[in-house]
Design an enzyme around this catalytic site. Structure first.
Site, PDB file in Angstrom:
ATOM      1  N   PRO A  20      65.287  21.924  30.392  1.00 34.98           N
ATOM      2  CA  PRO A  20      64.005  22.521  30.783  1.00 34.98           C
ATOM      3  C   PRO A  20      63.355  21.753  31.935  1.00 34.98           C
ATOM      4  CG  PRO A  20      63.734  21.242  28.772  1.00 34.98           C
ATOM      5  CD  PRO A  20      65.191  21.184  29.117  1.00 34.98           C
ATOM      6  N   ARG A  41      54.566  28.560  46.007  1.00 31.59           N
ATOM      7  CA  ARG A  41      54.951  29.579  45.027  1.00 31.59           C
ATOM      8  C   ARG A  41      54.306  30.950  45.249  1.00 31.59           C
ATOM      9  NH1 ARG A  41      54.077  29.646  40.421  1.00 31.59           N
ATOM     10  NH2 ARG A  41      56.012  30.588  39.744  1.00 31.59           N
ATOM     11  N   TYR A  96      57.314  33.468  45.860  1.00 36.00           N
ATOM     12  CA  TYR A  96      57.687  34.264  44.683  1.00 36.00           C
ATOM     13  C   TYR A  96      56.630  35.304  44.312  1.00 36.00           C
ATOM     14  CZ  TYR A  96      60.544  30.026  43.901  1.00 36.00           C
ATOM     15  OH  TYR A  96      61.382  28.949  44.017  1.00 36.00           O
ATOM     16  N   CYS A 121      48.947  28.826  59.674  1.00 38.55           N
ATOM     17  CA  CYS A 121      48.967  30.025  60.525  1.00 38.55           C
ATOM     18  C   CYS A 121      50.003  31.036  60.062  1.00 38.55           C
ATOM     19  CB  CYS A 121      49.219  29.623  61.963  1.00 38.55           C
ATOM     20  SG  CYS A 121      48.014  28.434  62.512  1.00 38.55           S
ATOM     21  N   TYR A 161      57.696  22.888  40.617  1.00 38.75           N
ATOM     22  CA  TYR A 161      57.968  23.629  41.853  1.00 38.75           C
ATOM     23  C   TYR A 161      56.733  23.667  42.750  1.00 38.75           C
ATOM     24  CZ  TYR A 161      61.903  24.664  38.921  1.00 38.75           C
ATOM     25  OH  TYR A 161      62.982  24.513  38.087  1.00 38.75           O
TER      26      TYR A 161
HETATM   27  C1  LIG Z   1      66.493  24.945  38.000  1.00 41.17           C
HETATM   28  C2  LIG Z   1      67.440  24.637  36.919  1.00 41.17           C
HETATM   29  C3  LIG Z   1      66.974  24.277  35.652  1.00 41.17           C
HETATM   30  C4  LIG Z   1      65.515  24.229  35.286  1.00 41.17           C
HETATM   31  O1  LIG Z   1      64.926  25.486  35.324  1.00 41.17           O
HETATM   32  P1  LIG Z   1      63.426  25.643  34.761  1.00 41.17           P
HETATM   33  O2  LIG Z   1      63.129  27.068  34.948  1.00 41.17           O
HETATM   34  O3  LIG Z   1      62.558  24.769  35.584  1.00 41.17           O
HETATM   35  O4  LIG Z   1      63.448  25.230  33.329  1.00 41.17           O
HETATM   36  C5  LIG Z   1      67.918  23.933  34.690  1.00 41.17           C
HETATM   37  N1  LIG Z   1      69.231  23.967  34.959  1.00 41.17           N
HETATM   38  C6  LIG Z   1      69.717  24.320  36.169  1.00 41.17           C
HETATM   39  C7  LIG Z   1      71.182  24.329  36.385  1.00 41.17           C
HETATM   40  C8  LIG Z   1      68.838  24.668  37.184  1.00 41.17           C
HETATM   41  O5  LIG Z   1      69.322  25.023  38.369  1.00 41.17           O
END
Ligand SMILES: *Cc1c(COP(=O)(O)O)cnc(C)c1O
Length: 426
Positions: free
Chosen positions: A276, A315, A319, A346, A374
């Site tokens: 995570p 973000r 996104y 800008c 992020y």
């Molecule tokens: C980005 C990533 C994560 C973490 O993702 P989260 O959405 O921040 O929990 C875990 N494993 C891999 C391989 C990733 O690329």
């Protein structure tokens, strides 16, 4: 649950008023809460109970040394995607032996550094990568532990840029090719088959896609066993979503319980790793910014121009993410109005929120919530803007864990061309 809350109308991080941090450190500035980071990590850890598990925090969500250090002290493992992240983990006191290395393209020097450091496992994504790791391991006289990342072809129902488990994504391998790579790995003296890996995307807000992915992974593990290939762990990746606005993602406990129910039915003693990132760091941070001016648009709109920009927190622009924006001080008097909260960069994509109801005056402070993941890691120097300071609050005190970048640092490593010889001058 996080530790950002109002006390007498003043927004605090744990026991520290954000106003005080802004006065001492300036804005824009990221503020993290140690208690929140720890709470989230422990929520995952506790949910596993006695089952053998490893929580490998995903460094790419927030790789600040203080964040990594706090988690390392809890005994966290780490999931890295580059040699730079490995360096950060080691610098922060993290254990290489608890670190897994993911990513679709690893360079030779990154593989070398990881082997020398003694990481737990490479999560590999192609046959070419296996050959490369094997060759480098042979030269270093090491044995590399590997998992192959499966692409289970499930739709994570998240933003397309952070969906990674579909057949059309660049990530992982389909069953047949993965099985072929495992057979090569089994027969390679420089390689030890360690696990099976999978990561289907980020900001998942429902368990369905996880269930689908996990049943594919467990079926695949059966196929491996049928081929005489044993594994010592299952790495189910990260991706659990957080609440930015109105989302209702499963809690870490619900997520782990769902995973363990399926694992328990098929492979009850198999150790489980999860990775995570956002769910640990996201709600443990805010971006603190000051209002530069309140401006009337040509149309009916009102703009709230703040001193943070898309270079500091991308973000919303990248996104289409919605993040809550709240007043740091609630005062009576300033009327509530609907604002587009925008930065100074800008680009018309440089906004933090559209049509937000705020009660503010010029020079007031705002907090953009859920900015701990992020956020700072994606900051850039676009528009020659120094990257913001980062602060970690710990109870009643705070520490500057990254100084605001200086103007001189903006062009460190750059140079103008050497002077022209006179003959070349016009
Ligand atoms: C980005 C990533 C994560 C973490 O993702 P989260 O959405 O921040 O929990 C875990 N494993 C891999 C391989 C990733 O690329």
């Amino acid at each position: 649950m996080d530790h950002f809350h109002y006390i007498d109308g003043h927004l605090h991080a744990e026991q520290v008023p954000l106003k005080e941090i802004a006065a001492r450190v300036g804005t824009p500035c990221y503020v993290y809460s140690r208690a929140t980071l720890e709470r989230h990590w422990r929520a995952f850890d506790r949910a596993f109970g006695e089952h053998p598990h490893r929580i490998c925090y995903s460094v790419k969500a927030n790789g600040n040394l203080a964040v990594l250090g706090v988690l390392a002290r809890l005994g966290s493992g780490f999931d890295i995607v580059s040699g730079g992240e490995l360096r950060r983990v080691l610098k922060a006191g993290g254990a290489a032996a608890n670190t897994v290395f993911s990513g679709v393209g690893k360079q030779d020097w990154e593989i070398r550094d990881a082997l020398k450091a003694g990481i737990a496992c490479f999560n590999i994504e192609s046959e070419q990568e296996l050959r490369r790791i094997s060759a480098i391991a042979e030269r270093l006289r090491r044995v590399a532990a590997v998992s192959v990342r499966l692409n289970p072809d499930v739709d994570a129902n998240t933003h397309p840029y952070i969906s990674t488990g579909l057949r059309t994504n660049k990530f992982g391998l389909g069953d047949a090719r993965a099985l072929a790579v495992y057979k090569l790995a089994r027969d390679d003296a420089n390689i030890r088959v360690s696990g099976v890996a999978c990561h289907i995307g980020s900001q998942l807000t429902e368990l369905g896609p996880y269930r689908d992915a996990l049943s594919r992974v467990l079926e695949f593990i059966d196929r491996l066993e049928a081929a005489g290939i044993r594994i010592d762990h299952l790495d189910f990746g990260g991706g659990l979503g957080v609440r930015y606005h109105a989302e209702t993602p499963p809690s870490p406990a619900e997520y782990v319980a769902a995973v363990m129910k399926q694992v328990g039915a098929r492979a009850p003693r198999l150790p489980v790793t999860i990775e995570p990132g956002r769910a640990i760091a996201g709600n443990a941070g805010i971006l603190l910014t000051r209002i530069l001016c309140l401006k009337r648009g040509v149309e009916r709109s009102h703009f709230c121009v703040v001193d943070a920009g898309m270079n500091d927190l991308i973000r919303p622009a990248l996104y289409q993410a919605r993040q809550e924006i709240i007043e740091v001080e609630r005062h009576a008097g300033a009327g509530v109005r609907c604002y587009d909260v925008v930065g100074p960069v800008c680009e018309s994509g440089d906004f933090f929120g559209k049509a937000r109801r705020l009660s503010v005056r010029e020079a007031d402070l705002l907090a953009v919530r859920t900015a701990g993941a992020y956020g700072a890691v994606m900051a850039s120097n676009y528009n020659a803007r120094p990257r913001p300071a980062e602060v970690m609050v710990d109870g009643g005190v705070f520490h500057i864990v990254r100084k605001r970048e200086t103007l001189g640092a903006l062009y460190r490593g750059e140079s103008v061309l050497p002077p022209e010889p006179p003959a070349n001058r016009p």
